[in-house]
Structure formats: structure tokens, C-alpha cells
Scaffold this motif. Structure first.
Motif, PDB file in Angstrom:
ATOM      1  N   THR A 249       0.816  -1.035   0.499  1.00 42.01           N
ATOM      2  CA  THR A 249      -0.155  -0.099  -0.084  1.00 42.01           C
ATOM      3  C   THR A 249       0.931   1.360  -0.257  1.00 42.01           C
ATOM      4  OG1 THR A 249      -0.170  -0.078   2.277  1.00 42.01           O
ATOM      5  CG2 THR A 249      -1.940  -1.334   1.462  1.00 42.01           C
ATOM      6  N   SER A 250       0.087   2.019  -0.162  1.00 43.93           N
ATOM      7  CA  SER A 250       1.450   3.663  -0.673  1.00 43.93           C
ATOM      8  C   SER A 250       0.422   4.348   0.765  1.00 43.93           C
ATOM      9  CB  SER A 250       0.607   4.303  -1.936  1.00 43.93           C
ATOM     10  OG  SER A 250       1.325   4.128  -2.863  1.00 43.93           O
ATOM     11  N   VAL A 251       1.477   5.638   1.274  1.00 44.20           N
ATOM     12  CA  VAL A 251       1.312   6.063   2.839  1.00 44.20           C
ATOM     13  C   VAL A 251       1.374   7.654   2.934  1.00 44.20           C
ATOM     14  CG1 VAL A 251       1.895   6.509   5.432  1.00 44.20           C
ATOM     15  CG2 VAL A 251       1.804   3.937   4.086  1.00 44.20           C
ATOM     16  N   LYS A 252       0.551   8.583   3.194  1.00 46.13           N
ATOM     17  CA  LYS A 252       0.850   9.585   2.409  1.00 46.13           C
ATOM     18  C   LYS A 252       1.291  11.206   3.943  1.00 46.13           C
ATOM     19  CE  LYS A 252      -0.354  12.651  -0.454  1.00 46.13           C
ATOM     20  NZ  LYS A 252      -1.818  13.099  -0.636  1.00 46.13           N
ATOM     21  N   ILE A 253       2.741  11.149   4.364  1.00 46.82           N
ATOM     22  CA  ILE A 253       2.844  11.743   5.507  1.00 46.82           C
ATOM     23  C   ILE A 253       2.492  13.266   4.587  1.00 46.82           C
ATOM     24  CG2 ILE A 253       4.370  12.444   6.829  1.00 46.82           C
ATOM     25  CD1 ILE A 253       5.627   9.463   5.820  1.00 46.82           C
ATOM     26  N   GLU A 254       2.041  13.923   5.751  1.00 55.06           N
ATOM     27  CA  GLU A 254       1.941  15.571   5.531  1.00 55.06           C
ATOM     28  C   GLU A 254       2.679  16.331   6.339  1.00 55.06           C
ATOM     29  OE1 GLU A 254      -2.915  16.844   4.263  1.00 55.06           O
ATOM     30  OE2 GLU A 254      -1.690  16.909   6.279  1.00 55.06           O
ATOM     31  N   CYS A 255       3.630  17.426   6.398  1.00 52.42           N
ATOM     32  CA  CYS A 255       4.542  17.966   7.083  1.00 52.42           C
ATOM     33  C   CYS A 255       4.054  19.588   6.480  1.00 52.42           C
ATOM     34  CB  CYS A 255       5.789  18.051   6.454  1.00 52.42           C
ATOM     35  SG  CYS A 255       6.683  19.355   7.107  1.00 52.42           S
ATOM     36  N   ARG A 256       3.810  20.059   8.150  1.00 53.57           N
ATOM     37  CA  ARG A 256       3.119  21.645   7.594  1.00 53.57           C
ATOM     38  C   ARG A 256       3.864  22.591   8.627  1.00 53.57           C
ATOM     39  NH1 ARG A 256      -1.974  21.994   5.307  1.00 53.57           N
ATOM     40  NH2 ARG A 256      -2.993  19.794   5.001  1.00 53.57           N
ATOM     41  N   SER A 257       4.284  23.571   8.314  1.00 56.72           N
ATOM     42  CA  SER A 257       4.655  24.856   9.270  1.00 56.72           C
ATOM     43  C   SER A 257       3.654  25.398   9.704  1.00 56.72           C
ATOM     44  CB  SER A 257       6.015  25.355   8.254  1.00 56.72           C
ATOM     45  OG  SER A 257       5.105  26.032   7.006  1.00 56.72           O
ATOM     46  N   LEU A 258       3.262  25.829  11.213  1.00 54.17           N
ATOM     47  CA  LEU A 258       2.206  26.317  10.977  1.00 54.17           C
ATOM     48  C   LEU A 258       2.086  27.957  11.071  1.00 54.17           C
ATOM     49  CD1 LEU A 258       1.089  23.595  13.812  1.00 54.17           C
ATOM     50  CD2 LEU A 258       0.615  23.841  12.097  1.00 54.17           C
ATOM     51  N   ASP A 259       3.116  28.300  11.685  1.00 58.26           N
ATOM     52  CA  ASP A 259       3.128  29.877  11.869  1.00 58.26           C
ATOM     53  C   ASP A 259       4.506  30.339  11.264  1.00 58.26           C
ATOM     54  OD1 ASP A 259       4.702  29.502  15.259  1.00 58.26           O
ATOM     55  OD2 ASP A 259       5.214  28.525  13.379  1.00 58.26           O
ATOM     56  N   PHE A 260       4.793  29.511   9.834  1.00 55.66           N
ATOM     57  CA  PHE A 260       5.485  30.509   8.806  1.00 55.66           C
ATOM     58  C   PHE A 260       5.228  30.248   8.083  1.00 55.66           C
ATOM     59  CE2 PHE A 260       9.081  27.697   8.848  1.00 55.66           C
ATOM     60  CZ  PHE A 260       8.768  26.297  10.192  1.00 55.66           C
ATOM     61  N   GLN A 261       6.376  30.554   7.240  1.00 57.01           N
ATOM     62  CA  GLN A 261       5.974  30.378   5.423  1.00 57.01           C
ATOM     63  C   GLN A 261       7.338  29.665   5.399  1.00 57.01           C
ATOM     64  OE1 GLN A 261       4.941  33.803   3.359  1.00 57.01           O
ATOM     65  NE2 GLN A 261       3.117  32.523   2.953  1.00 57.01           N
ATOM     66  N   ALA A 262       7.490  28.270   5.214  1.00 56.12           N
ATOM     67  CA  ALA A 262       8.511  27.535   4.626  1.00 56.12           C
ATOM     68  C   ALA A 262       8.894  27.612   3.452  1.00 56.12           C
ATOM     69  CB  ALA A 262       8.521  26.375   5.208  1.00 56.12           C
ATOM     70  N   THR A 263       9.929  27.869   3.741  1.00 53.28           N
ATOM     71  CA  THR A 263      10.711  28.211   2.002  1.00 53.28           C
ATOM     72  C   THR A 263      11.264  26.788   1.247  1.00 53.28           C
ATOM     73  OG1 THR A 263      12.798  29.172   2.546  1.00 53.28           O
ATOM     74  CG2 THR A 263      11.208  30.541   1.322  1.00 53.28           C
ATOM     75  N   THR A 264      12.038  26.394   2.147  1.00 53.44           N
ATOM     76  CA  THR A 264      12.213  24.267   1.751  1.00 53.44           C
ATOM     77  C   THR A 264      12.286  23.725   3.224  1.00 53.44           C
ATOM     78  OG1 THR A 264      14.227  26.446   1.289  1.00 53.44           O
ATOM     79  CG2 THR A 264      14.350  23.587   1.301  1.00 53.44           C
ATOM     80  N   MET A 265      11.688  22.819   2.572  1.00 47.78           N
ATOM     81  CA  MET A 265      11.578  21.299   3.272  1.00 47.78           C
ATOM     82  C   MET A 265      11.926  20.122   3.407  1.00 47.78           C
ATOM     83  SD  MET A 265       7.460  21.533   4.496  1.00 47.78           S
ATOM     84  CE  MET A 265       6.258  22.886   5.483  1.00 47.78           C
ATOM     85  N   PHE A 266      12.239  19.473   4.531  1.00 51.32           N
ATOM     86  CA  PHE A 266      13.507  18.911   4.142  1.00 51.32           C
ATOM     87  C   PHE A 266      12.864  16.996   5.237  1.00 51.32           C
ATOM     88  CE2 PHE A 266      17.315  21.103   3.578  1.00 51.32           C
ATOM     89  CZ  PHE A 266      16.900  22.231   3.730  1.00 51.32           C
ATOM     90  N   TRP A 267      12.734  16.037   4.024  1.00 48.83           N
ATOM     91  CA  TRP A 267      12.455  14.834   4.387  1.00 48.83           C
ATOM     92  C   TRP A 267      13.878  14.209   4.747  1.00 48.83           C
ATOM     93  CZ3 TRP A 267       7.808  13.669   6.126  1.00 48.83           C
ATOM     94  CH2 TRP A 267       6.741  14.568   5.208  1.00 48.83           C
ATOM     95  N   TYR A 268      13.944  13.609   6.276  1.00 52.98           N
ATOM     96  CA  TYR A 268      14.797  12.589   6.720  1.00 52.98           C
ATOM     97  C   TYR A 268      14.217  10.865   6.927  1.00 52.98           C
ATOM     98  CZ  TYR A 268      17.230  16.225   7.865  1.00 52.98           C
ATOM     99  OH  TYR A 268      18.009  18.130   7.110  1.00 52.98           O
ATOM    100  N   ARG A 269      15.162  10.395   7.496  1.00 55.56           N
ATOM    101  CA  ARG A 269      14.420   8.857   7.658  1.00 55.56           C
ATOM    102  C   ARG A 269      15.478   8.878   8.856  1.00 55.56           C
ATOM    103  NH1 ARG A 269      13.115   4.786   3.202  1.00 55.56           N
ATOM    104  NH2 ARG A 269      15.827   5.241   2.836  1.00 55.56           N
ATOM    105  N   GLN A 270      14.798   8.393   9.780  1.00 56.87           N
ATOM    106  CA  GLN A 270      15.426   7.780  10.901  1.00 56.87           C
ATOM    107  C   GLN A 270      15.643   6.250  11.625  1.00 56.87           C
ATOM    108  OE1 GLN A 270      15.850   9.810  14.807  1.00 56.87           O
ATOM    109  NE2 GLN A 270      17.740   9.875  14.863  1.00 56.87           N
ATOM    110  N   PHE A 271      16.331   5.535  11.263  1.00 60.48           N
ATOM    111  CA  PHE A 271      16.421   3.776  11.705  1.00 60.48           C
ATOM    112  C   PHE A 271      16.362   3.855  13.660  1.00 60.48           C
ATOM    113  CE2 PHE A 271      15.176   1.916   7.991  1.00 60.48           C
ATOM    114  CZ  PHE A 271      15.624   2.095   6.729  1.00 60.48           C
ATOM    115  N   PRO A 272      16.320   2.971  13.865  1.00 62.62           N
ATOM    116  CA  PRO A 272      16.606   2.856  15.907  1.00 62.62           C
ATOM    117  C   PRO A 272      17.800   3.078  15.565  1.00 62.62           C
ATOM    118  CG  PRO A 272      14.426   0.424  14.692  1.00 62.62           C
ATOM    119  CD  PRO A 272      15.145   2.324  13.350  1.00 62.62           C
ATOM    120  N   LYS A 273      18.012   3.611  16.267  1.00 63.00           N
ATOM    121  CA  LYS A 273      19.140   3.737  17.851  1.00 63.00           C
ATOM    122  C   LYS A 273      20.793   4.277  16.104  1.00 63.00           C
ATOM    123  CE  LYS A 273      19.200   0.142  21.089  1.00 63.00           C
ATOM    124  NZ  LYS A 273      19.639  -0.609  21.380  1.00 63.00           N
ATOM    125  N   GLN A 274      19.640   4.564  15.216  1.00 58.69           N
ATOM    126  CA  GLN A 274      20.618   5.326  14.280  1.00 58.69           C
ATOM    127  C   GLN A 274      20.324   7.073  13.852  1.00 58.69           C
ATOM    128  OE1 GLN A 274      21.303   3.865   9.909  1.00 58.69           O
ATOM    129  NE2 GLN A 274      21.352   1.461  11.454  1.00 58.69           N
TER     130      GLN A 274
END
Lengths: 116, 110
Positions: free
Chosen positions: A17-42
Motif C-alpha cells: 500500500t501507499s502512505v502519505k505523510i503531511e508536514c506543515r509549518s504552522l506559524d511561518f512560511q517555509a521556503t524549504t522543507m527537508f525529509w529525513y528517515r531515522q532507523f532505530p538507534k541511528q
């Protein structure tokens, strides 16, 4: 301080299946957003840089067709994990940069994805 | 390429001082950040250094030497709540992205 939200905070899905994740800046305008992934203990591994209105820039080794990123507005970026598999299970975190005068990246609370 | 090194784990006593080191080798440099991350949570910003020297902010201080590719985070008057991972991150020249080190897990004991 600047607030970044993510939704959902937890998601469990079946393999394929496909999963969508949303990222929102609530009180400022974000010219750039970054996506990271973190595995356990890394540490955090940068997946891609998302600029509003343009295509995302992916890091080496990250499949752009599997991890679809859309940055449609200055307050919203989405990451879609397509055809998710158990090895995609991880903690996905977004961050947002406010603009040219703001050096700091503000992180969202993260989304924990479990693919069964 | 980029290479950022931090100790994996450190242990310190409540009330004491601890220094967490970070060395880096990057293709261009445009700032170094320290973040704190508690287990299962997102990182929170602690400090930013772009020029050589010491930046002090309450109980936390961060130092940078660009010529040596070296930074440290100094935590004073340790509290139990300071037990967390501390992430060193470098911003390469010409980019706003951050490259993170592997993080240092700090355990504060009574």
C-alpha cells in the motif's frame, strides 16, 4: 518559536500500500522543507530537499519514484511512500526552514511507519 | 564527501559538566548545528555556530574551530532530563540541507 506539525504521527499499513505523510509549518512560511528517515538507534538520514513550487532534490540512493514529494504551498509538503514494504518501516521526520534570515531548521514531531 | 564523527555513548553524573565532541570533514562548510533528541521524539535545536569561538546559551555552550574541523557541545549542571541523544550536523557550502553525525547518547546518572 516556529512550529512544524506532521500527520499522521503513527501509521501501520499492509505491504504494497501507499502512505502519505503531511508536514506543515504552522506559524511561518517555509521556503524549504527537508525529509529525513531515522532507523532505530541511528541518526537522521536526509532523503530529499523540497522547495515550494519546484521538484524535490533527492539524496543519492533515495528512489524518487518510491518516495514522492510534493511541496504545493509554503506551509505544506507531503511525502508519499509508494508500494511500501517492511524495510520501509522507519521514523520519518520533516523539517522546515523559514527563509533567508532564518538559519535554523525546525523539526516536526515525526511519523512512525510500520509496514506489515 | 562528508564525514562527521561523534562518540557513540557518554555517561555523566547529575550536576557535573560534560563535553561532547564532533569532528567533521566536509566539502565546503556553512555552519554547524547541535540538536537534542529524546527517544522517539524529533530533534530540538540547541545551537548554531558559523564563526570560530564559543556560543553560550544558558547551561549549554557550543564551540567551533573551522580550521580544525572541530566542535564541542558543553553541558553544565547536568540534570536527569539531559539524558538524550545529541546530534552534530553540518551544513555544506551552497546548501541549506544538514548532514547529521551518528549522534551521541548521553546518560546522566544520579
Amino acid at each position: 518559536g516556529a512550529v512544524v506539525s506532521q500527520h499522521p504521527s503513527w501509521v501501520i499499513c499492509k505491504s504494497g500500500t501507499s502512505v502519505k505523510i503531511e508536514c506543515r509549518s504552522l506559524d511561518f512560511q517555509a521556503t524549504t522543507m527537508f525529509w529525513y528517515r531515522q532507523f532505530p538507534k541511528q541518526s537522521l538520514m536526509l532523503m530529499a530537499t523540497s522547495n515550494e513550487g519546484s521538484k524535490a532534490t533527492y539524496e543519492q540512493g533515495v528512489e524518487k519514484d518510491k518516495f514522492l514529494i510534493n511541496h504545493a504551498s509554503l506551509t505544506l509538503s507531503t511525502l508519499t511512500v509508494t508500494s511500501a514494504h517492511p524495510e520501509d518501516s522507519s521514523f520519518y521526520i520533516c523539517s522546515a526552514r523559514a527563509g533567508t534570515t532564518q538559519e535554523t531548521q525546525y523539526f516536526g514531531p515525526g511519523t512512525r511507519l510500520l509496514v506489515l | 564527501g562528508q564525514n562527521i564523527d561523534q562518540p557513540t555513548e557518554m555517561t555523566a553524573t547529575e550536576g557535573a559538566i560534560v563535553q561532547i565532541n564532533c569532528t567533521y570533514q566536509t566539502s565546503g562548510f556553512n555552519g554547524l548545528f547541535w540538536y537534542q533528541q529524546h527517544a522517539g521524539e524529533a530533534p530540538t535545536f540547541l545551537s548554531y555556530n558559523v564563526l570560530d569561538g564559543l556560543e553560550e546559551k544558558g547551561r549549554f555552550s557550543s564551540f567551533l574551530s573551522r580550521s580544525k574541523g572541530y566542535s564541542y557541545l558543553l553541558l553544565k549542571e547536568l540534570q536527569m532530563k539531559d539524558s538524550a541523544s545529541y546530534l552534530c550536523a553540518v551544513r555544506p557550502q551552497g546548501s541549506y540541507k544538514l548532514i547529521f553525525g551518528s549522534g551521541t547518547r548521553l546518560l546522566v546518572r544520579p
